[in-house]
Each structure stands twice: as C-alpha cells, then as structure tokens.
Design an enzyme around this catalytic site. Sequence first.
Site, PDB file in Angstrom:
ATOM      1  N   LYS A  57       0.846  -1.202   0.000  1.00  0.00           N
ATOM      2  CA  LYS A  57       0.000   0.000   0.000  1.00  0.00           C
ATOM      3  C   LYS A  57       0.878   1.248   0.000  1.00  0.00           C
ATOM      4  O   LYS A  57       0.607   2.215  -0.720  1.00  0.00           O
ATOM      5  CB  LYS A  57      -0.916  -0.001   1.229  1.00  0.00           C
ATOM      6  N   GLN A 101      -4.588  -1.882   9.768  1.00  0.00           N
ATOM      7  CA  GLN A 101      -4.351  -3.167   9.114  1.00  0.00           C
ATOM      8  C   GLN A 101      -4.754  -4.307  10.050  1.00  0.00           C
ATOM      9  O   GLN A 101      -4.252  -4.416  11.160  1.00  0.00           O
ATOM     10  CB  GLN A 101      -2.858  -3.277   8.743  1.00  0.00           C
ATOM     11  N   ASP A 124     -11.287   2.320   4.508  1.00  0.00           N
ATOM     12  CA  ASP A 124     -11.555   0.884   4.420  1.00  0.00           C
ATOM     13  C   ASP A 124     -13.064   0.616   4.389  1.00  0.00           C
ATOM     14  O   ASP A 124     -13.491  -0.518   4.177  1.00  0.00           O
ATOM     15  CB  ASP A 124     -10.937   0.163   5.635  1.00  0.00           C
TER      16      ASP A 124
END
Length: 295
Positions: A57, A101, A124
């Site tokens: 990312k 994460q 997200d």
Amino acid sequence: MPVESSKLLDGKGLAQKIQGELTAQIQTLQAEIRRPPGLAVLMVGDNPASAAYVRNKERACERLGIASFGHHFPAEVTFDEVKQTIHDLNDNPQVDGILVQLPLPSHLDSTALLYEIDPDKDVDGLHPLNLGRLVRGESGLRSCTPAGVMRLLAAYEVELSGKHAVVIGRSILVGKPVSLMLLAANTTVTMAHSRTPDLAAVTRTADVLVAAVGKPGLITADMVKPGAVVVDVGISRQEVEGKARLVGDVDFASVQPQCSLITPVPGGVGPMTVSMLLENTVWSYRQRHKGSYNS
Ligand code: NAD
C-alpha cells in the site's frame, strides 16, 4: 489446458489502469488543493502477511503521489495508545484516509478501534456509519474488496440486473458488503456460508458466483453452472513443491473451461482491493476539500 485470456477477469491490468487515472487526477487536484492526498496505515506487531500488505500500500501511495502517514506499533502497544494516534490523525488536516491493518493482536479490540476513526476518513469503509450508508444505498466510503469486485464486473460489462448471484461467505469484510452491492445492482442474491447444507446445489444456480471463504479448492467444476461468471476472492498460502504460492477458493483448472469469465489468483481481486483503497483516499481528499469550500 492453456488459459484463454478472453476468459480472465484481469484485475491486475484494470488496477494498473485505475492507478494511472488516479495519478493524473491527483496532479490536477493538487494544483488547486496545494497539498497531496494523505493516507495513514496503522499496523501493530510483525505479522509477515500484514507487513507485506502494508508495504504494498505504501509503495502504491508513493507511485501515485499520495503522502503516507504510517504508524508501526510494537505488538504490546495499548488500546489507548492506538486510539490516541487515531484521534491525532482524525484532527490532522493533511490526512484524508486512515486504515488499521487487520488482524490485530488479541488484546486489542479491532471493532472498538474502528469506531474511533472519523467516518469521513474511513477509507476501508468498515465504520458502522459507512456500512449503514451502504445498507441505505447512500453514497459514502465503500469497503475496498467488495468495491473491487463490483468494479471488475463493471469493467467487463457483466450484465447483473435480473441475474442470480451467489455469494459464499458472510463476513463483514467481504461477504455481507458484496452481497449488498450485488443487490443494489439488481441481482437476486443468495448468501451461502459454513452452515449452508448442500452448497453445490446452491452454487449451481448462480449466474455470478463470488467465493470469499479462504478454503483452497472449495469450488470445483461440478458446483458451477456452465457459462457462469466466477469471482474468487479467497487468498490462501500453500506450499507447492517447496515454494509458497497464493491460491483462491476455486479449483481454477477444472472450473475455468466451463465458465464465461473468471478471476485468477493472484492477479484478480487482490490488486483491485489496493486500487479501491487509493480511489477511496482520493475521493475523501476531494470531498474534504469541497467541504472546506462550503464551510
Ligand atoms: P472470514 O474467515 O471472516 O469468513 C469466511 C466465511 O466463509 C465465513 O462467513 C464462513 O461462514 C464461510 N465459510 C467457511 N467455511 C465454509 C464452507 N465450507 N462452505 C461455505 N462457506 C464457508 O474471511 P474473510 O475475511 O471474509 O475472507 C475470505 C477470504 O477472502 C480469505 O481467503 C481472505 O484471505 C480473502 N480476502 C481477500 C481479499 C482480497 O483483496 N482479495 C480481501 C479480503 C479477504
């Protein structure tokens, strides 16, 4: 049997195209906004798979011109320390997107931490407000993997309206949101899961089959209707002849000859997920800029 490329839903190629378009958009917007978009990826501990995803990312951000505000905490970090960092990032005007994460070490409550993220920076798409917007059909940040599945189907002009979609898996990360998105696209959706009896009888009725389970080879040719579109979200690591390989839920070799389109693993949904994260960051960047104009 060699794979006919016309049958592949090429997520890798599409993801690159989207990232090229985002790079151009960022250059244009930056001239006006006078700062780059900013993304903060929070990672806890040293899970090698998570570290690889985070690196991936951050490299993509660098390529596109998105500033990274990453935080890598030791495994023993406290809930309050991570929460404080999230609050600081919520208040930081340079930051447009925040993501934690997953998975987190067991002493940290990931759901409680998700609630701390400003929903307008929740790239997200997993904050309850954004999931609620999805349920209500309102615009908002959408979770990346399901959005990637939908974008891939759209890019290949897969007709969805009036079709029967079967989604295997009911997680909040993939199965539930992708089912809602398929419903919004006017498919009739069946959700199957670990307690579904006779899974094959259900999957055989699917015009569009989405597998999001994490069990290699679960879907075999006898479970797929001829001509179906098959999207394999699953990612598992397997040792093959001493080498680590990524495999999906679908037994690709047997299923590919009888479906009309299929995603490979790797190179299907995985790269789309990263591109949707970057797209969400740019969307949030633009929205927040518009917001500051209005205030
Ligand atoms: P999860 O473990 O939270 O959910 C798995 C789901 O599969 C559950 O809802 C369960 O009911 C169902 N299931 C389990 N065994 C089953 C069976 N035998 N038959 C039918 N259903 C069964 O996992 P998740 O987070 O939803 O992820 C699913 C898979 O997708 C994993 O392999 C994960 O690595 C992968 N994934 C890929 C991406 C990507 O970018 N491509 C992103 C997220 C997750």
